[in-house]
Enzyme design. Structure first.
Site, PDB file in Angstrom:
ATOM      1  N   HIS A 156      -1.719  24.782 -22.998  1.00 56.68           N
ATOM      2  CA  HIS A 156      -3.089  25.127 -22.616  1.00 56.68           C
ATOM      3  C   HIS A 156      -3.994  24.899 -23.816  1.00 56.68           C
ATOM      4  O   HIS A 156      -3.605  25.164 -24.949  1.00 56.68           O
ATOM      5  CB  HIS A 156      -3.164  26.602 -22.177  1.00 56.68           C
ATOM      6  CG  HIS A 156      -4.403  26.906 -21.407  1.00 56.68           C
ATOM      7  ND1 HIS A 156      -5.591  27.190 -22.020  1.00 56.68           N
ATOM      8  CD2 HIS A 156      -4.634  26.957 -20.076  1.00 56.68           C
ATOM      9  CE1 HIS A 156      -6.507  27.407 -21.091  1.00 56.68           C
ATOM     10  NE2 HIS A 156      -5.957  27.266 -19.902  1.00 56.68           N
ATOM     11  N   ASP A 214      -0.458  27.417 -13.792  1.00 56.68           N
ATOM     12  CA  ASP A 214       0.032  26.507 -12.757  1.00 56.68           C
ATOM     13  C   ASP A 214       1.548  26.447 -12.673  1.00 56.68           C
ATOM     14  O   ASP A 214       2.085  25.809 -11.771  1.00 56.68           O
ATOM     15  CB  ASP A 214      -0.500  25.088 -13.036  1.00 56.68           C
ATOM     16  CG  ASP A 214      -1.998  25.006 -12.808  1.00 56.68           C
ATOM     17  OD1 ASP A 214      -2.459  25.583 -11.817  1.00 56.68           O
ATOM     18  OD2 ASP A 214      -2.689  24.376 -13.626  1.00 56.68           O
TER      19      ASP A 214
END
Ligand code: ACO
Length: 430
Positions: free
Chosen positions: A307, A364
């Site tokens: 991320h 996700d």
């Protein structure tokens, strides 16, 4: 905000730049007048180090794995709020009173139907059209079908557009699925809550009564909350960028949906399940895939890992993993893909490549597994992400338009590296 300044020396000249300090002590050098006073621009590929705005909506501490909506921790919001309450908080800044929440929900219910003419738009798409492409197209078409609320500077238009957007997006999302499987559209029902209504529009048929499984309603509610806002991510920045031209909310959100679709952003949930299924089908041996992800000469990445902001475990992924466990236990489900995902996480988190780069599962990584358990097809995963992110997009669009100092069109600069001036060569001589 602060009287601190930073100093920069360019050649023989010294310049002072103001330092701004955020609520949680974050510091930013204000470069808004930098070019005017120095002639230089700053360069920051991918905006990794650029603050595009002041914002009071979401706080993220990526190093510590902290996420807060309007000051409330994501863990507390996830436990105590429902999705529409979270949307109200994000958009208007405060938790609603009972009356405010009821009015907000009533206003959303009032606008959930689509203009009947819009059904012909769905009919024009080929059956294998990706629902994200349908979603962005039909949301964009709201600007045609709702021409009486296009002006962001008009407070009534702004409020009406917000209700319509929140109300119509689940209907559009569910219709796009129904269109793709050739089933009749199921109209919204005002006696159901937001998530019950969406699941019924997705899975109901006119010939039978449909009652959504309460566990799935809760799981969906939670997933939507966890996706509801995340600062200046790619799709939210897109909504702000497009909205900064003063275009209407529908067009701004339509652009945000396009940005979300990509596999490096919201599309990662679909890509992640595809990756896990591929590994599973190939016998579940992880070594080859981990090696590929680590190979600097291979573009392959572990989807759902890493991320831009989190350099710690994504707090949303932690909650989603827990829901996976809870759902499986309660429904006595077995899911080899979930087991594989946990194994992959374990292997990656003990590998120096992932440790050194601080790559952890993101939102996700596990969300697609829950969607699969709920019977939601893979192509709809990112649509569900869009539905969740909608309050965040709206909140940022609204915040930008109501900013005390007014709004500026977003217009970054560039460092030109193309050809120097040259003489035109006529076609005949080329
Ligand atoms: N698998 C393997 N290696 C990775 C991964 C991954 N998933 N993510 C990052 N890396 C590596 C990069 O190769 C790079 O290595 P290097 O320093 O040796 O060159 C290093 O980690 C840093 O990666 P960047 O790409 O510079 O990080 P950036 O902040 O630009 O990218 C991103 C973040 C796009 C999320 C990236 O981690 C990624 O591609 N992840 C997979 C896709 C994904 O899951 N996206 C969803 C993000 S969450 C969201 O949008 C909701």
């Amino acid at each position: 905000m602060s009287t601190e300044t930073s100093k920069i020396t360019l050649g023989d000249e010294n310049f002072e730049l103001p330092i701004l300090v955020g609520t949680e002590g974050e510091r930013a050098i204000d470069i808004s007048k930098f070019r005017g006073s120095t002639g230089y621009i700053t360069l920051d590929d991918g905006y990794a180090n650029t603050g595009a705005t002041l914002s009071g909506i979401t706080y993220i501490d990526g190093e510590k794995g902290v996420l807060r909506y309007r000051g409330y921790s994501i863990e507390e919001i996830a436990e105590r709020c429902d999705y529409t309450e979270t949307a109200y908080l994000l958009i208007y800044g405060e938790l609603p009173s009972g009356d405010e929440l009821e009015e907000f929900r009533r206003n959303i219910r009032m606008h959930s139907l689509l203009h009947e003419g819009m059904k012909t738009i769905f009919a024009g798409f080929p059956p294998d059209a990706h629902p994200m492409a349908i979603l962005s197209s039909v949301v964009g078409a709201l600007a045609i079908y709702c021409p009486d609320a296009l002006e962001p500077s008009n407070p009534q238009h702004m409020e009406l557009a917000i209700y319509r957007m929140l109300a119509k997006m689940p209907t559009i999302a569910a219709f796009s699925y129904k269109q793709s499987i050739g089933q009749p559209f199921i109209y919204p029902r005002n006696d159901l809550n937001y998530c019950q209504n969406f699941l019924r529009m997705m899975f109901g048929v006119p010939s039978e009564e449909y009652v959504a499984d309460p566990d799935f309603v809760d799981a969906l509610n939670l997933l939507l909350i966890l996706h509801a806002d995340h600062g200046q991510n790619c799709s939210t920045s897109t909504v702000r960028m497009v909205g900064s031209s003063t275009v209407n909310l529908y067009s701004s959100v339509s652009a945000g949906i396009c940005a979300l679709w990509g596999a490096l952003h919201g599309g990662a949930n679909e890509a992640c399940i595809n990756m896990l299924e591929e590994i599973h089908a190939a016998g579940g041996r992880l070594g080859k895939y981990i090696d590929r992800a680590k190979d600097p000469n291979d573009d392959y990445r572990l989807m759902g890992f890493g991320h831009r902001v989190y350099k710690n475990y994504d707090p949303r992924a932690k909650i989603i993993k827990e829901i996976c466990h809870r759902l499986m236990k309660k429904h006595g489900m077995e899911n080899s893909i979930f087991e594989l995902a946990q194994e992959l996480e374990e292997v990656a988190l003990s590998d120096s490549y992932f440790i050194e780069r601080k790559l952890y599962p993101n939102v996700d990584f596990y969300s697609g597994i829950i969607y699969s358990l709920m019977g939601i097809p893979k192509q709809m995963f990112t649509v569900l992400f869009a539905l969740g992110r909608l309050p965040g997009w709206i909140a940022h669009w609204r915040e930008m338009h109501l900013a005390p100092g007014g709004m500026k069109i977003h217009r970054p600069r560039q460092l030109y590296t193309g050809s120097a001036q040259r003489k035109f060569v006529p076609l005949i001589k080329r």
